[in-house]
Motif scaffolding. Structure first.
Motif, short mmCIF file in Angstrom:
data_model
loop_
_atom_site.label_atom_id
_atom_site.label_comp_id
_atom_site.label_asym_id
_atom_site.label_seq_id
_atom_site.Cartn_x
_atom_site.Cartn_y
_atom_site.Cartn_z
N UNK A 1 0.81 -1.20 0.00
CA UNK A 1 0.00 0.00 0.00
C UNK A 1 0.85 1.26 0.00
N UNK A 2 0.27 2.34 -0.50
CA UNK A 2 0.95 3.63 -0.56
C UNK A 2 0.16 4.68 0.20
N UNK A 3 0.85 5.68 0.69
CA UNK A 3 0.23 6.71 1.51
C UNK A 3 -0.90 7.40 0.75
N UNK A 4 -2.04 7.55 1.43
CA UNK A 4 -3.18 8.27 0.87
C UNK A 4 -4.11 7.44 0.02
N UNK A 5 -3.79 6.18 -0.24
CA UNK A 5 -4.65 5.35 -1.07
C UNK A 5 -5.90 4.90 -0.32
N UNK A 6 -6.97 4.73 -1.07
CA UNK A 6 -8.21 4.19 -0.51
C UNK A 6 -8.70 3.06 -1.40
N UNK A 7 -9.39 2.12 -0.79
CA UNK A 7 -9.90 0.96 -1.53
C UNK A 7 -11.32 0.66 -1.07
N UNK A 8 -12.25 0.66 -2.03
CA UNK A 8 -13.63 0.29 -1.74
C UNK A 8 -13.78 -1.21 -1.98
N UNK A 9 -14.17 -1.93 -0.93
CA UNK A 9 -14.23 -3.39 -1.00
C UNK A 9 -15.60 -3.87 -1.46
N UNK A 10 -15.70 -5.17 -1.73
CA UNK A 10 -16.94 -5.76 -2.22
C UNK A 10 -18.08 -5.63 -1.23
N UNK A 11 -17.76 -5.57 0.07
CA UNK A 11 -18.81 -5.47 1.08
C UNK A 11 -19.26 -4.04 1.31
N UNK A 12 -18.78 -3.08 0.50
CA UNK A 12 -19.15 -1.69 0.66
C UNK A 12 -18.27 -0.90 1.59
N UNK A 13 -17.35 -1.57 2.27
CA UNK A 13 -16.46 -0.91 3.21
C UNK A 13 -15.31 -0.23 2.46
N UNK A 14 -14.98 0.98 2.86
CA UNK A 14 -13.84 1.70 2.29
C UNK A 14 -12.72 1.74 3.32
N UNK A 15 -11.53 1.30 2.91
CA UNK A 15 -10.40 1.23 3.83
C UNK A 15 -9.24 2.05 3.29
N UNK A 16 -8.32 2.39 4.18
CA UNK A 16 -7.06 3.02 3.80
C UNK A 16 -5.95 2.02 4.11
N UNK A 17 -5.48 1.30 3.11
CA UNK A 17 -4.48 0.25 3.36
C UNK A 17 -3.20 0.82 3.94
N UNK A 18 -2.59 0.06 4.85
CA UNK A 18 -1.31 0.46 5.41
C UNK A 18 -0.18 0.11 4.45
N UNK A 19 0.96 0.75 4.64
CA UNK A 19 2.10 0.50 3.77
C UNK A 19 2.62 -0.92 3.91
N UNK A 20 2.26 -1.60 5.01
CA UNK A 20 2.71 -2.98 5.21
C UNK A 20 1.78 -4.00 4.58
N UNK A 21 0.61 -3.56 4.09
CA UNK A 21 -0.40 -4.48 3.58
C UNK A 21 -0.24 -4.68 2.07
#
Length: 785
Positions: free
Chosen positions: A281-301
């Motif tokens: 993951x990179x700083x500032x990124x967001x990801x909308x998942x299949x369940x409708x949840x939006x997350x901000x992945x960590x750089x370790x993920x």
């Protein structure tokens, strides 16, 4: 995990009944229970085809259906299911049928319309815990066919619980391998022929972290029929594993996951921008998942991304922006190997529990990706048509070989039985482990790619022992060499402190480290909360920063059961944040409440006070200092900081009146909490000298400041350096008329004794004068006239 036994029997010819199979699996280390698919047999339920479905004349939510039951006639059924429509095949219970639970079907009039039977949902047949409408059957079935044979309901479900190391068994393939090894028979998996490439469509893939993702494979399939439906046999197998049908493309990936153990994901290829990459993951990124949840992945993920944005949380869940839909005609199939370390914890951090993460955390066979991709491609093309592009692969499809040595002498010592060399080699061979003797009694074993858990010699010993049969290993006395732990007189033992407190009437409490944030905020309002990602309950959602968070609810529990005298202690860990890191500190905490003495006739009753608890701590620990201070949870003026050699150890005091009211307590308990690291060291025991000469006593009444602690007065009296001073004690404190404003009178008894002679009056007077002079100079104390 749930698996259909009928499905499993297609892979391995098992001779036993379902219960016996479950027992053999359990004895081999995989907990299993066999449950019949149908708790009760179905009588009079057949496949029915709805020929016509019209609106009920007097009910908006009902339809009047004409149903073909294969008997040459037409049955009129009134149905309230939203999916009742002409052409649909569904289970039909005719008059006289008996459904699970004892429901008898007969003829009835519903809003004035005759109904001769009932169209059924999966829930009504006890095939599912919930259903949204009629159980839709495959169009290839014939009306009138008994539902038991149409759906092969003569089946058992194996409900399995796996230990965290057995990721290899989380599929039909894995269970077939395991059962074949247990029974000593072979297994046959369906032939999976590679799909010929009929399209030029392709997309490049790349891996930025090869350690986290050794292999990433994919292919595009285009010209898929978007109207194609998942076959009945596949929907039924998925339903028996507890997975509902979500459309052909998703159903195929789920089917391959349960069949082969390889998680897969289907992306809508028209929504991708090449290349597809596996990266962090990179700083500032967001990801909308299949369940409708939006997350901000960590750089370790670990993420799956294209040239524009993240597409999926690798090994856990796909993204909503690239998901397949009912209109998808071009799909990109992903089949990857992510290492357990790369996926472990990612799902829990985002509160995601998926079948894919469950398997990746335990280890997925790094040699399985191409096979699973071919299997999924074949299933999609057979059902929905389409043309497959070439398989693109990043990383290595050939995992490195692992070898582990096994000694027969070590095997016999640990297992406790003598197992001959032929049996050892046969057992390992049945598990896919190639073992060759390099010398008598020593094997060099090559570990198959799917067994992540076999790393050391003890792992191979366990495999041989469980196939040999734990129940065949006789119990016998075992002689062990134990190394005694040397105790030291310079440290207190936990057991010693526990026994000393128990001797003074305390009971040991053991409370959870997870506590109620509301209670925590009252007892430690200045501390930062350490929240749990997956709390057991809302009232257990933070880590305790003080053991009082568990002791006070324990006091409430005892008071609700009419306890009149409560003394509790606990030795355990508390947690706090320091510079962003969680620090664990071992502590001794305690609480006393109620009557100071057990009920009796010899002394008048009274409630406990500060000095009761202080006396207990002094008696058990000694060598402590007490200094007036303030604590947010304790009563002002009835609180002391506990020190040792000037270093703070903890607190003692009466619970704050505000908290007494909050916890609805009849009176305030006395609490203490001390750092174990500070109280565990102690001085070496020293036998005191005994003098044969008499002692002399002098009493001093000193006028000192009201805020001066008596302990300071005693300490300075000792520090004066008077000869032969044996003991100093406070025996009286007076505040009132006859004293200067802001002063109190403290009476000290001074005990003098020499070990070589009898002290004279002159000797004692000189020592007293030295002490008085020192106290006057240091503390401003004066002798009362």
């Amino acid at each position: 995990m749930k698996i259909s036994l009928n499905w499993l029997r297609e892979w391995v010819d098992l001779p036993d009944h379902a219960h016996d199979i479950a027992h053999r699996l359990t004895m081999a280390g995989i907990e299993c229970e066999a449950v019949p698919l149908l708790a009760e047999p179905l009588h009079g339920v057949v496949v029915g085809r709805i020929v016509e479905a019209v609106q009920h004349p007097d009910a908006d939510r009902l339809r009047v259906c004409r149903v073909d039951a294969g008997d040459g006639g037409s049955h009129q059924i009134v149905c309230g299911a939203s999916n009742a429509r002409a052409g649909l095949l569904a289970p039909l219970a005719l008059p006289g049928a008996v459904l699970p639970g004892g429901m008898k079907i007969g003829r009835a009039r519903l809003r004035g319309v005759e109904s001769g039977g009932m169209l059924c949902s999966a829930k009504e047949l006890s095939l599912s815990e919930q259903s949204d409408g009629l159980f839709e059957l495959d169009a290839s079935l014939e009306p009138g066919q008994p539902i038991e044979s149409a759906l092969q309901l003569d089946d058992w479900i194996l409900e399995l619980e796996f230990t965290p190391n057995r990721g290899d068994a989380l599929s039909v393939l894995g269970l077939a391998r395991e059962l074949a090894a247990i029974y000593g028979i072979g297994y046959t998996r369906p032939a999976i022929e590679p799909v010929e490439s009929g399209s030029e469509a392709s997309i490049s893939v790349e891996i930025e972290d090869i350690q986290a993702c050794p292999c990433y494979a994919g292919r595009i399939i285009e010209e898929i029929d978007p109207n194609a439906q998942t076959p009945q046999w596949m929907r039924e197998r998925l339903r028996r594993t507890g997975v509902r049908s979500l459309g052909l493309l998703v159903d195929v990936t789920n089917y391959v996951l349960f069949e082969l153990g390889q998680p897969m994901h289907a992306f809508d290829a028209d929504r991708l921008a090449a290349p597809v990459s596996v990266r962090r993951g990179r700083s500032g990124e967001k990801l909308s998942l299949l369940n409708g949840q939006t997350i901000e992945p960590k750089s370790s993920e670990l993420l799956i991304a294209d040239a524009k944005a993240p597409l999926a949380l690798a090994g856990v869940m796909g993204g909503g922006d690239s998901e397949v839909s009912e209109s998808t005609t071009r799909v990109f199939l992903e089949s990857a190997c992510f290492t357990p370390a790369a996926v472990a914890g990612t799902g829990r951090r985002h509160k995601l529990h998926t079948d894919a993460a469950y398997r990746y955390e335990r280890g997925v066979d790094p040699a399985l990706q191409r096979l699973a991709l071919e299997r999924a491609s074949r299933l999609i093309i057979e059902v929905a048509g389409g043309r497959a592009g070439a398989v693109v692969v990043a990383g290595s499809e050939a995992p490195g070989l692992r070898r582990v040595s096994l000694r027969q002498s070590r095997l016999e010592m640990i297992s406790g039985v003598e197992i001959d060399a032929a049996t050892v080699e046969s057992s390992l061979g049945r598990l896919g482990i190639e073992a060759r003797q390099s010398e008598p009694g020593l094997w060099n074993a090559q570990i198959p790619s799917w067994r992540y858990d076999l790393e050391i010699e003890a792992d191979l010993i366990e495999e041989v022992a469980r196939l040999y049969g734990y129940d065949r290993i006789e119990a016998r006395p075992y002689a062990a060499e134990l190394m005694p732990i040397a105790s030291t007189d310079t440290r207190r033992s936990e057991s010693g402190v526990k026994h000393a407190l128990a001797a003074r009437g305390y009971h040991e409490a053991v409370s959870y480290s997870f506590v109620d944030p509301a209670v925590q905020s009252l007892l430690a309002p200045m501390g930062a909360e350490i929240e749990l990602d997956n709390p057991i309950a809302e009232t257990m959602s933070v880590m305790r920063t003080t053991l009082w968070s568990g002791l006070l609810p324990a006091l409430q529990y005892n008071l609700q059961r009419q306890a009149r005298r409560v003394r509790l202690f606990e030795i355990g860990a508390r947690y706090e944040l320091r510079d962003g890191e969680i620090v664990e500190t071992q502590s001794l905490s305690g609480l006393i409440w109620g009557e100071a003495l057990p009920e009796q006739w010899g002394s008048p009753g009274r409630l406990v006070d500060f000095f009761d608890a202080k006396g207990d701590i002094d008696a058990v620990l000694g060598e402590l200092e007490w200094e007036r201070d303030e604590h947010a949870a304790l009563h002002p003026g009835q609180t002391a900081r506990v020190l040792r050699g000037g270093h703070p150890l903890g607190w003692m005091g009466s619970l704050h009146p505000r908290l007494v009211a909050h916890f609805d307590l009849p009176s305030a308990p006395i609490l203490f909490e001390l750092d174990w690291a500070g109280i565990s060291p102690r001085a070496l025991p020293n036998r005191p000298k005994m003098s044969e000469y008499p002692s002399s006593r002098r009493d001093l009444a000193l006028s000192v400041r009201t805020d001066l602690p008596s302990a300071r007065l005693v300490a300075e009296a000792r520090a004066a350096g008077a000869a032969a001073l044996e003991a100093v004690k406070v025996f009286d404190v007076y505040v009132g008329p006859g004293l200067p404003e802001g002063c109190k009178s403290v009476a000290l008894s001074l005990i003098f004794q020499d070990y070589s002679r009898t002290l004279t009056e002159h000797d004692v007077d000189e020592s007293v004068a030295l002490i008085v002079s020192h106290l006057g100079r240091i503390l401003g104390a004066s002798v009362r006239g």
